[in-house]
Motif scaffolding. Structure first.
Motif, short mmCIF file in Angstrom:
data_model
loop_
_atom_site.label_atom_id
_atom_site.label_comp_id
_atom_site.label_asym_id
_atom_site.label_seq_id
_atom_site.Cartn_x
_atom_site.Cartn_y
_atom_site.Cartn_z
N GLN A 198 8.96 -6.31 -3.43
CA GLN A 198 8.40 -5.06 -2.91
C GLN A 198 8.25 -4.84 -1.58
O GLN A 198 8.50 -3.61 -1.23
CB GLN A 198 6.82 -5.18 -3.41
CG GLN A 198 6.70 -4.81 -5.02
CD GLN A 198 7.13 -3.65 -5.47
OE1 GLN A 198 7.07 -2.47 -4.93
NE2 GLN A 198 7.95 -3.51 -6.54
N GLU A 199 8.17 -5.79 -0.74
CA GLU A 199 7.96 -5.85 0.54
C GLU A 199 9.69 -5.61 0.88
O GLU A 199 9.73 -4.62 2.03
CB GLU A 199 7.61 -7.09 1.22
CG GLU A 199 7.85 -7.22 2.80
CD GLU A 199 6.96 -6.29 3.44
OE1 GLU A 199 7.15 -6.05 4.64
OE2 GLU A 199 5.86 -6.07 2.85
N GLU A 200 10.67 -6.14 0.54
CA GLU A 200 12.05 -5.68 1.05
C GLU A 200 12.16 -4.10 0.63
O GLU A 200 12.90 -3.62 1.38
CB GLU A 200 12.97 -6.67 0.24
CG GLU A 200 12.84 -7.92 0.70
CD GLU A 200 13.65 -8.95 -0.15
OE1 GLU A 200 14.11 -10.13 0.25
OE2 GLU A 200 13.99 -8.77 -1.35
N LEU A 201 11.79 -3.90 -0.54
CA LEU A 201 11.98 -2.25 -0.80
C LEU A 201 11.14 -1.44 -0.03
O LEU A 201 11.88 -0.38 0.69
CB LEU A 201 11.19 -2.00 -2.03
CG LEU A 201 12.28 -2.55 -3.44
CD1 LEU A 201 11.53 -2.61 -4.69
CD2 LEU A 201 13.67 -1.80 -3.33
N ARG A 202 10.08 -1.90 0.62
CA ARG A 202 9.02 -1.14 1.29
C ARG A 202 9.96 -1.16 2.93
O ARG A 202 9.99 0.07 3.39
CB ARG A 202 7.76 -1.65 1.54
CG ARG A 202 6.91 -0.65 2.64
CD ARG A 202 5.74 -1.36 3.18
NE ARG A 202 6.17 -2.75 3.97
CZ ARG A 202 6.64 -2.65 5.14
NH1 ARG A 202 6.70 -1.35 5.71
NH2 ARG A 202 6.99 -3.61 5.93
N LYS A 203 10.51 -2.21 3.29
CA LYS A 203 11.21 -2.09 4.45
C LYS A 203 12.31 -1.19 4.61
O LYS A 203 12.83 -0.61 5.57
CB LYS A 203 11.55 -3.80 4.85
CG LYS A 203 12.32 -3.76 6.27
CD LYS A 203 12.43 -5.30 6.42
CE LYS A 203 13.25 -5.27 7.89
NZ LYS A 203 13.64 -6.63 7.89
N TYR B 5 12.86 1.24 2.50
CA TYR B 5 12.42 2.63 2.58
C TYR B 5 12.16 3.13 4.09
O TYR B 5 12.64 4.26 4.54
CB TYR B 5 11.17 3.04 1.66
CG TYR B 5 10.66 4.12 1.81
CD1 TYR B 5 11.01 5.39 1.30
CD2 TYR B 5 9.35 4.51 2.70
CE1 TYR B 5 10.50 6.48 1.46
CE2 TYR B 5 8.96 5.59 2.69
CZ TYR B 5 9.25 6.73 2.31
OH TYR B 5 8.71 7.88 2.57
N GLU B 6 11.51 2.37 4.61
CA GLU B 6 11.17 2.71 5.98
C GLU B 6 12.24 3.04 7.02
O GLU B 6 12.45 3.84 7.65
CB GLU B 6 10.03 1.63 6.74
CG GLU B 6 8.60 1.67 6.12
CD GLU B 6 7.83 2.91 6.27
OE1 GLU B 6 8.09 3.67 7.41
OE2 GLU B 6 7.04 3.34 5.37
N LYS C 252 14.19 6.10 6.00
CA LYS C 252 13.52 7.25 6.53
C LYS C 252 13.79 7.56 7.96
O LYS C 252 13.90 8.41 8.32
CB LYS C 252 11.87 7.14 6.20
CG LYS C 252 10.99 8.15 6.61
CD LYS C 252 9.47 7.71 6.24
CE LYS C 252 8.63 8.85 6.91
NZ LYS C 252 7.16 8.55 6.69
N ASP D 272 4.64 11.98 3.34
CA ASP D 272 4.00 11.23 2.45
C ASP D 272 3.74 11.98 1.01
O ASP D 272 4.15 11.48 -0.01
CB ASP D 272 2.71 10.42 2.88
CG ASP D 272 3.14 9.55 3.84
OD1 ASP D 272 3.89 8.95 3.73
OD2 ASP D 272 1.99 9.18 4.43
N HIS E 80 7.45 12.16 -0.49
CA HIS E 80 7.57 11.02 -1.27
C HIS E 80 6.93 10.98 -2.31
O HIS E 80 7.69 10.52 -3.52
CB HIS E 80 7.22 10.01 -0.13
CG HIS E 80 7.36 8.36 -0.79
ND1 HIS E 80 6.52 7.93 -1.69
CD2 HIS E 80 8.43 7.55 -1.00
CE1 HIS E 80 6.73 6.85 -1.91
NE2 HIS E 80 8.07 6.67 -1.72
N GLU F 224 8.72 10.56 -6.19
CA GLU F 224 8.53 9.30 -7.00
C GLU F 224 8.05 10.05 -8.47
O GLU F 224 8.57 9.40 -9.29
CB GLU F 224 7.43 8.43 -6.38
CG GLU F 224 8.04 7.72 -5.32
CD GLU F 224 8.94 6.58 -5.81
OE1 GLU F 224 8.76 5.94 -6.79
OE2 GLU F 224 9.66 6.31 -5.31
#
Length: 105
Positions: A59-64, A66-67, A70, A83, A86, A90
């Protein structure tokens, strides 16, 4: 009858220093599928599981990711993604995956 396994000290000690074995209990159907997938790729089940774990982002890798995406879009294309947008996208993806109708993209 008792069977005594003899492991060569030099090989076994060197192997266990770098490799930790863990038993994962899964249904026989899952085990069999993993074995088929590994054989089709010409690898061991151990290597297949390592490959799957390495290819699946946390999840952390996916968040990174995404950022970073973006920020890239904002820098190179002048696109700002709020947001609210987004969250809307989703929801659309969830509807599509569930087979629900989608009003508009």
């Amino acid at each position: 009858m008792t069977v005594l396994l003899e492991r060569p000290d030099t090989v076994y000690r060197r192997y266990t220093c770098v490799m930790a074995d863990t038993t994962v209990k899964v249904d026989p159907a899952v085990r069999d599928r993993l074995m088929v997938l590994a054989r089709e790729r010409g690898m061991t089940m151990r290597d297949l599981i390592a490959e799957l774990a390495g290819a699946t982002p946390t999840q952390e890798e996916l968040r990174k990711r995404y950022e970073e995406t973006k920020a890239y879009c904002e820098t190179h294309f002048g696109v700002t993604f709020t947001d609210e947008e987004h969250d809307r996208v989703e929801k659309i993806w969830q509807d599509l995956e569930a087979g629900r109708p989608v009003d508009s993209l």
